[in-house]
Write an enzyme that holds these catalytic residues in place. Structure first.
Site, PDB file in Angstrom:
ATOM      1  N   HIS A 151     -22.227  15.982 -10.903  1.00 12.53           N
ATOM      2  CA  HIS A 151     -23.135  15.980 -12.180  1.00 12.53           C
ATOM      3  C   HIS A 151     -23.437  17.503 -12.479  1.00 12.53           C
ATOM      4  O   HIS A 151     -23.875  18.148 -11.375  1.00 12.53           O
ATOM      5  CB  HIS A 151     -24.500  15.071 -12.013  1.00 12.53           C
ATOM      6  CG  HIS A 151     -24.036  13.585 -11.674  1.00 12.53           C
ATOM      7  ND1 HIS A 151     -23.494  12.824 -12.724  1.00 12.53           N
ATOM      8  CD2 HIS A 151     -24.171  12.765 -10.741  1.00 12.53           C
ATOM      9  CE1 HIS A 151     -23.393  11.500 -12.371  1.00 12.53           C
ATOM     10  NE2 HIS A 151     -23.858  11.614 -10.946  1.00 12.53           N
ATOM     11  N   HIS A 175     -29.759   4.398 -14.603  1.00 11.54           N
ATOM     12  CA  HIS A 175     -30.401   3.429 -13.810  1.00 11.54           C
ATOM     13  C   HIS A 175     -32.040   3.803 -13.498  1.00 11.54           C
ATOM     14  O   HIS A 175     -32.495   3.822 -12.368  1.00 11.54           O
ATOM     15  CB  HIS A 175     -29.753   3.148 -12.603  1.00 11.54           C
ATOM     16  CG  HIS A 175     -29.462   4.257 -11.497  1.00 11.54           C
ATOM     17  ND1 HIS A 175     -30.512   4.905 -10.803  1.00 11.54           N
ATOM     18  CD2 HIS A 175     -28.161   4.552 -10.985  1.00 11.54           C
ATOM     19  CE1 HIS A 175     -29.707   5.734 -10.074  1.00 11.54           C
ATOM     20  NE2 HIS A 175     -28.563   5.454  -9.985  1.00 11.54           N
ATOM     21  N   TYR A 214     -33.410  15.470 -10.375  1.00  6.67           N
ATOM     22  CA  TYR A 214     -32.351  14.741  -9.751  1.00  6.67           C
ATOM     23  C   TYR A 214     -32.658  14.542  -8.322  1.00  6.67           C
ATOM     24  O   TYR A 214     -32.608  13.202  -7.909  1.00  6.67           O
ATOM     25  CB  TYR A 214     -30.834  15.393  -9.752  1.00  6.67           C
ATOM     26  CG  TYR A 214     -29.726  14.649  -9.360  1.00  6.67           C
ATOM     27  CD1 TYR A 214     -29.004  14.042 -10.329  1.00  6.67           C
ATOM     28  CD2 TYR A 214     -29.209  14.337  -8.050  1.00  6.67           C
ATOM     29  CE1 TYR A 214     -28.062  12.980 -10.056  1.00  6.67           C
ATOM     30  CE2 TYR A 214     -28.327  13.829  -7.886  1.00  6.67           C
ATOM     31  CZ  TYR A 214     -27.624  13.135  -8.921  1.00  6.67           C
ATOM     32  OH  TYR A 214     -26.551  12.146  -8.412  1.00  6.67           O
ATOM     33  N   GLU A 226     -20.266   4.618  -6.172  1.00  2.00           N
ATOM     34  CA  GLU A 226     -21.069   4.235  -7.284  1.00  2.00           C
ATOM     35  C   GLU A 226     -20.425   4.252  -8.744  1.00  2.00           C
ATOM     36  O   GLU A 226     -19.428   5.315  -9.024  1.00  2.00           O
ATOM     37  CB  GLU A 226     -22.336   4.989  -7.625  1.00  2.00           C
ATOM     38  CG  GLU A 226     -23.424   4.544  -8.401  1.00  2.00           C
ATOM     39  CD  GLU A 226     -24.931   4.997  -7.926  1.00  2.00           C
ATOM     40  OE1 GLU A 226     -25.183   6.031  -7.484  1.00  2.00           O
ATOM     41  OE2 GLU A 226     -25.754   4.406  -8.699  1.00  2.00           O
ATOM     42  N   ASP A 263     -20.771   5.184 -11.630  1.00  2.00           N
ATOM     43  CA  ASP A 263     -20.572   6.381 -12.356  1.00  2.00           C
ATOM     44  C   ASP A 263     -19.297   7.454 -11.956  1.00  2.00           C
ATOM     45  O   ASP A 263     -18.791   8.409 -12.686  1.00  2.00           O
ATOM     46  CB  ASP A 263     -21.557   7.140 -12.753  1.00  2.00           C
ATOM     47  CG  ASP A 263     -22.412   7.631 -11.187  1.00  2.00           C
ATOM     48  OD1 ASP A 263     -22.077   6.818 -10.370  1.00  2.00           O
ATOM     49  OD2 ASP A 263     -23.188   8.529 -11.125  1.00  2.00           O
ATOM     50  N   ASP A 295     -22.962  13.739  -5.413  1.00  2.00           N
ATOM     51  CA  ASP A 295     -24.133  13.747  -5.985  1.00  2.00           C
ATOM     52  C   ASP A 295     -24.948  14.799  -5.303  1.00  2.00           C
ATOM     53  O   ASP A 295     -26.045  15.212  -5.863  1.00  2.00           O
ATOM     54  CB  ASP A 295     -24.839  12.469  -5.863  1.00  2.00           C
ATOM     55  CG  ASP A 295     -24.436  11.341  -6.622  1.00  2.00           C
ATOM     56  OD1 ASP A 295     -23.632  11.722  -7.579  1.00  2.00           O
ATOM     57  OD2 ASP A 295     -24.648  10.045  -6.398  1.00  2.00           O
ATOM     58  N   HIS A 304     -17.444   8.880  -3.210  1.00  2.00           N
ATOM     59  CA  HIS A 304     -18.583   8.081  -3.590  1.00  2.00           C
ATOM     60  C   HIS A 304     -18.145   6.948  -4.588  1.00  2.00           C
ATOM     61  O   HIS A 304     -17.540   7.212  -5.735  1.00  2.00           O
ATOM     62  CB  HIS A 304     -19.527   9.121  -4.207  1.00  2.00           C
ATOM     63  CG  HIS A 304     -21.095   8.011  -4.498  1.00  2.00           C
ATOM     64  ND1 HIS A 304     -21.276   7.127  -3.843  1.00  2.00           N
ATOM     65  CD2 HIS A 304     -21.896   8.274  -5.494  1.00  2.00           C
ATOM     66  CE1 HIS A 304     -22.532   6.610  -4.286  1.00  2.00           C
ATOM     67  NE2 HIS A 304     -22.915   7.501  -5.379  1.00  2.00           N
ATOM     68  N   HIS A 340     -26.098   9.280  -1.142  1.00  2.00           N
ATOM     69  CA  HIS A 340     -27.336   8.623  -1.171  1.00  2.00           C
ATOM     70  C   HIS A 340     -26.901   7.396  -1.058  1.00  2.00           C
ATOM     71  O   HIS A 340     -27.641   6.145  -1.290  1.00  2.00           O
ATOM     72  CB  HIS A 340     -28.372   8.811  -2.346  1.00  2.00           C
ATOM     73  CG  HIS A 340     -27.547   8.087  -3.515  1.00  2.00           C
ATOM     74  ND1 HIS A 340     -28.094   7.259  -4.544  1.00  2.00           N
ATOM     75  CD2 HIS A 340     -26.415   8.495  -4.286  1.00  2.00           C
ATOM     76  CE1 HIS A 340     -27.411   7.007  -5.594  1.00  2.00           C
ATOM     77  NE2 HIS A 340     -26.425   7.784  -5.438  1.00  2.00           N
TER      78      HIS A 340
END
Ligand code: FEO
Length: 370
Positions: free
Chosen positions: A220, A21, A189, A77, A79, A161, A75, A142
């Site tokens: 990650h 992104h 990051y 998101e 991914d 994250d 989370h 986030h």
């Protein structure tokens, strides 16, 4: 891959992703998911949708045909949740644990997906036999739904994250990677994902400081063990808006070389003052690289010639990106650039830097050439 006797990494490597992104990922990334074996079996996080079958295969290589009892969704998101529909289909009786925001967001992303959901908040726990999971919501680190989960008996923080890095080169543990490189990738990051949320990160670090942590398993990159103190120190610096008074970054683009020559001259002048200036030409480097370099820099110099009464589009894109990431701290900005007749670009750059809250140095303009 086994991390500890009952703790398995079942995530995937996305070695080909190069733009995440808008953020350049030159060495790919991983989408980490963790399987914890106890009387009940728990999966923490999912992976990006195209890797859902690989996640399922990894899970089955550990537990065979046994069912999963709990999904912890740290989370939403995509991914980390994209594989949820496939995994929920494979384990229809598993109960999903997440924050109230997580419940809302999952329902919006996956309206056809059926699962039982248990809302958790700060202090909520889940017992799976000998293990107790403690949930630690970290809203806006986030996304609104973001949460860490702490496995008390093993001292493992599943930080999602937070404390992550886009490293998709196959290493599982921080022992396998140079500390400096690891912290640099964590800085990339932080600068490109987490930077706007320093206050929320500080709260998370305060909560984490009360825990006895032996491993950090982010969503990650590599699992942290020996690097935990260094990583926490860096996160303290970044979330506290630390800037290095000996570092400057010049971000520019050029048409016929004059703005580039101005950048070089600025570097020479600031070197004399004891400030190291890194020059980044936006025709050669992605703006997210520039953002990484800006993370700890006190001075931010931005140059553009004037094209059609405007700054160059590359510079405009960079400034839009940087402004959104809200770099704080006691930063100093300066605009510069060349022009032939109308010369609007420098004042436009100056206005954006000023709107970021930087103390501004007088702008520098050059007519045609220097
Ligand atoms: Fe790695 Fe916010 O997703």
């Amino acid at each position: 891959m086994k991390i500890r006797e009952n703790i398995h990494h079942v995530g995937v490597i996305d070695e080909k992703v190069r733009i995440f992104h808008g953020y350049e990922t030159p060495i790919g990334t991983t989408y980490n998911a963790y399987l914890i074996i106890d009387d009940k079996i728990t999966l923490i996080d999912f992976v990006k949708a195209p890797f859902a079958s690989e996640l399922l295969s990894n899970i089955r290589s550990v537990i065979g045909d046994k069912p999963i009892d709990y999904f912890i969704c740290n989370h939403v998101e995509p991914d980390h949740s994209g594989a949820l529909p496939l995994i929920c289909g494979a384990y229809p009786n598993a109960v999903v644990y997440g924050t109230a925001a997580c419940e809302r967001e999952l329902a919006a992303y996956y309206p056809g997906c059926k699962y039982q959901f248990v809302k958790v908040g700060a202090g909520s726990t889940l017992c799976t036999g000998k293990y107790n999971f403690k949930f630690m919501p970290m809203p806006m680190v986030h996304w609104p739904d973001s949460m860490s989960t702490y496995l008390e008996e093993e001292g493992i923080l599943f930080s999602n994250d937070a404390l992550g890095q886009h490293i998709g080169t196959g290493e599982l543990l921080d022992h396998e990677i140079n500390l400096g490189s690891l912290l640099d990738r964590a800085g990339d990051y932080y600068a490109n994902i987490v930077l706007p949320f320093g206050m929320q990160v500080s709260k998370l670090l305060d909560s984490v400081s009360e825990l006895d942590i032996s491993l950090v398993c982010p969503s990650h990159g590599v699992v942290l063990e020996k690097s935990i103190p260094d990583m926490i120190k860096k996160y303290r610096d970044w979330s506290g808006n630390f800037v290095d008074p000996t570092r400057a970054v010049t971000v520019y683009d050029t048409m016929w070389g004059t703005t580039r020559k101005m950048a070089a001259r600025i570097s020479e002048e600031w070197k004399v003052k004891g400030v190291f200036v890194e020059e980044i030409n936006l025709s050669e480097r992605h703006y997210s690289y520039a953002m990484s370099r800006i993370l700890e820099a006190k001075y931010i110099f931005v140059g553009s010639p004037t094209l059609n009464n405007n700054m160059l589009p590359t510079v405009s894109a960079f400034l839009t990106y940087m402004k959104g990431l809200k770099p704080r701290g006691e930063r100093v900005g300066m605009a510069f650039g060349s022009y032939g007749w109308s010369g609007e670009s420098v004042s436009q750059v100056n206005d954006v830097l000023s709107s970021c809250g930087f103390e501004m140095l007088p702008p520098i303009k050059a007519l045609w050439n220097i």
